[in-house]
Design a protein around this motif. Sequence first.
Motif, short mmCIF file in Angstrom:
data_model
loop_
_atom_site.label_atom_id
_atom_site.label_comp_id
_atom_site.label_asym_id
_atom_site.label_seq_id
_atom_site.Cartn_x
_atom_site.Cartn_y
_atom_site.Cartn_z
N VAL A 59 0.83 -1.21 0.00
CA VAL A 59 0.00 0.00 0.00
C VAL A 59 0.86 1.25 0.00
CG1 VAL A 59 -1.69 1.35 1.31
CG2 VAL A 59 -1.97 -1.13 1.09
N ASN A 60 1.87 1.30 0.86
CA ASN A 60 2.73 2.49 0.91
C ASN A 60 3.47 2.67 -0.41
OD1 ASN A 60 4.03 4.68 2.56
ND2 ASN A 60 5.86 3.52 2.03
N ALA A 61 3.93 1.56 -0.99
CA ALA A 61 4.63 1.65 -2.28
C ALA A 61 3.70 2.20 -3.36
CB ALA A 61 5.15 0.28 -2.68
N SER A 62 2.45 1.77 -3.35
CA SER A 62 1.49 2.25 -4.35
C SER A 62 1.22 3.74 -4.18
CB SER A 62 0.17 1.48 -4.24
OG SER A 62 0.37 0.11 -4.52
N ILE A 63 1.05 4.18 -2.93
CA ILE A 63 0.74 5.59 -2.67
C ILE A 63 1.92 6.49 -3.00
CG2 ILE A 63 0.20 7.26 -0.85
CD1 ILE A 63 -1.51 5.14 0.47
N ILE A 64 3.11 6.15 -2.50
CA ILE A 64 4.29 7.00 -2.74
C ILE A 64 4.63 7.04 -4.22
CG2 ILE A 64 6.74 7.33 -2.25
CD1 ILE A 64 4.94 7.97 0.11
N SER A 65 4.49 5.92 -4.92
CA SER A 65 4.81 5.91 -6.35
C SER A 65 3.84 6.76 -7.16
CB SER A 65 4.82 4.47 -6.88
OG SER A 65 3.53 3.88 -6.78
N ASP A 66 2.64 7.02 -6.61
CA ASP A 66 1.70 7.92 -7.29
C ASP A 66 2.24 9.34 -7.39
OD1 ASP A 66 -0.22 6.16 -8.05
OD2 ASP A 66 -1.65 6.66 -6.48
N SER A 67 3.22 9.67 -6.54
CA SER A 67 3.84 11.00 -6.63
C SER A 67 4.77 11.10 -7.84
CB SER A 67 4.63 11.29 -5.35
OG SER A 67 5.79 10.47 -5.29
N GLY A 68 5.10 9.95 -8.41
CA GLY A 68 6.04 9.92 -9.52
C GLY A 68 7.47 9.76 -9.08
N GLY A 129 -2.14 7.89 5.82
CA GLY A 129 -2.64 9.24 6.01
C GLY A 129 -1.54 10.23 5.75
N LEU A 130 -0.42 10.07 6.45
CA LEU A 130 0.73 10.92 6.20
C LEU A 130 1.32 10.65 4.81
CD1 LEU A 130 2.56 10.87 9.65
CD2 LEU A 130 1.57 12.85 8.51
N ASN A 131 1.32 9.37 4.40
CA ASN A 131 1.83 9.08 3.05
C ASN A 131 0.90 9.63 1.97
OD1 ASN A 131 -0.25 7.23 3.40
ND2 ASN A 131 1.06 5.42 3.25
N ALA A 132 -0.41 9.61 2.25
CA ALA A 132 -1.36 10.18 1.29
C ALA A 132 -1.21 11.70 1.22
CB ALA A 132 -2.79 9.81 1.68
N TYR A 133 -1.02 12.34 2.38
CA TYR A 133 -0.81 13.79 2.40
C TYR A 133 0.48 14.13 1.66
CZ TYR A 133 0.28 18.46 4.14
OH TYR A 133 0.62 19.79 4.21
N PHE A 134 1.53 13.36 1.89
CA PHE A 134 2.82 13.56 1.23
C PHE A 134 2.66 13.49 -0.30
CE2 PHE A 134 6.58 11.78 -0.78
CZ PHE A 134 7.63 12.49 -0.24
#
Length: 589
Positions: A59-68, A129-134
Amino acid sequence: MVWAGFTDKLNNAVAGSRIGRYFQLEGSGAYRERKGTRFTTEIRAGITTFFAMAYIISVNASIISDSGGTCVCEGTADDLTCDLNEEYMACVFRVKNDMIIATAIMSMIASILVGVMANLPLGLAPGMGLNAYFTYNVVGYHGSGAISYETALAAVLIEGIIFLFLSIFGIRQWLARIIPMSIKVAMGCGIGLYLCFIGLQSSAGIGLVTLNSSTLVSLGACPAAYKDSTGACKGHTMESPTTWMGILGLIVIVILTMYRVRGAILLGIIFVSITSWPRVSQVTYFPYTTMGQAGFDYFKQVVTLHNIDSVVGKFSFDLSSREIWIALITFLYVDIMDTTGTMYSMARYGGFTDKAGDFEHSTNAFCADATSIIVGACLGSSPCTAYVESGAGIAEGGRTGITAITVGFGFFVSIFFSPIFASFPPWATGPALIVVGAMMTTSIRNINWDYPGDAIPAFITVTVMPFTYSIAYGVIGGCVSYIIINGIVWLLDIGTRGRIRPDYSLRENWWSAAFSRSFVPHWIRYLHGKVVGKPIPWHDDEFDYGSDYDKEESTSHPDVIVNSSSLHDGNTDIASLNHSSCPEKHEVY
């Protein structure tokens, strides 16, 4: 019988060693040894916590990678975020694979740190939450925000350094102690509802609750074919096979818990996961779709390892923009409230809190948390924090840092077996979150409901957490409402010279205990005593937690229930988990 004899010998051998003494296992002879703790129980609790947290790897990998990440998007009028750019999307896929390993590494380091430094059974990982905000608020989807990925990581690094400073000098501990006791109890209940809400959703749960444009949430559990672009059900509710599989897992865990089966939560997670791996079933985690095929191809690798050059040490200290300072301040206050609330609630759930509102080894715990934030930034992720899923391990009997180290070992193994550990379906971990949420919420009876000045702020804390999907907002809402309500009452009392006042006899007197001890960190007082020639014992700061020799007194205390049988056996006893599980000299609240 043979296995029981082996485990008894192993537990006794570890308890009698230096390891057992360091981690305060029962029978070790350590100062304040923790009653009912056994080595094998701690291992099982750590495995349970790890399985409950394992979803964060993917999940964290998916969210952070959405930032590019470090990929550069040169958008066009028809494709502003480069979604149709194959070269860019291939780069994003590499970032995601790198973040899977990076997430496992930082979670391993963070969990081992808190286990060794603070001897607490907590799992740490990048905060949801923090990763989504990031990603979505700071960097923006595929870098569409005002701040680059590298600059955002620099902000996280600076936040970790500030956190470490605040922790060393006791400021974070001070903030934790001045929170009223009813709100502290409510934080644990709110986190329980928050956990349950997560477990009921589809992203990390069984999918029973879904989005509704009119009522915000509604009954879901519809097959994927009947969901619209927002994930809301268009019909066929309660027909999703995976939801029913999750409900079956929930029933299995509850029944096993009722019969006091060891490792009930862990067994439930494993049962549902194994059932969901074959591709020929209706509950498969790998359907014959593009994403399902990609997941199955990754799952078949079983063991894989590669470098993570695209995310390690990618800093840009360009702090000239207004947005980066807003992000830094937001990271600070959200993480302070989130981590402080989570750590205190988990410590109270495990029975490590004292009458002054502090918890055992709090300075070391907060320092470990701050260090993990710095490590996480170096590995390319948003801040790490204590996970409420730690309650699953505590429910299995985890009471020492051995549980946290086991969690860290689980993440270490997942570095090599990331295809396996990234393949636990959310409907397997969701039931565990629901059960743990129910256990945590039982402490709601300990809130002072007789005095509205205590009850209403506590109720706001409990409800705001799940409804805003934020632990921090719940803590802030409870504290602010407490100050406003009781501040107005106090001003009326002073202004009318006591002629207009409520019945204070029902009020909870939490401040006497909170201010009964010095707010100066113990290590400073210890060094000062050495310098001025008036040394104080190193353990004075933890005097309120009691010791081995106070068991008789603590057992007879009407406000402290010591029930070690369930902890010793590794079974879940809700009543005992909501009271102290280690000897204490004073009442909890």
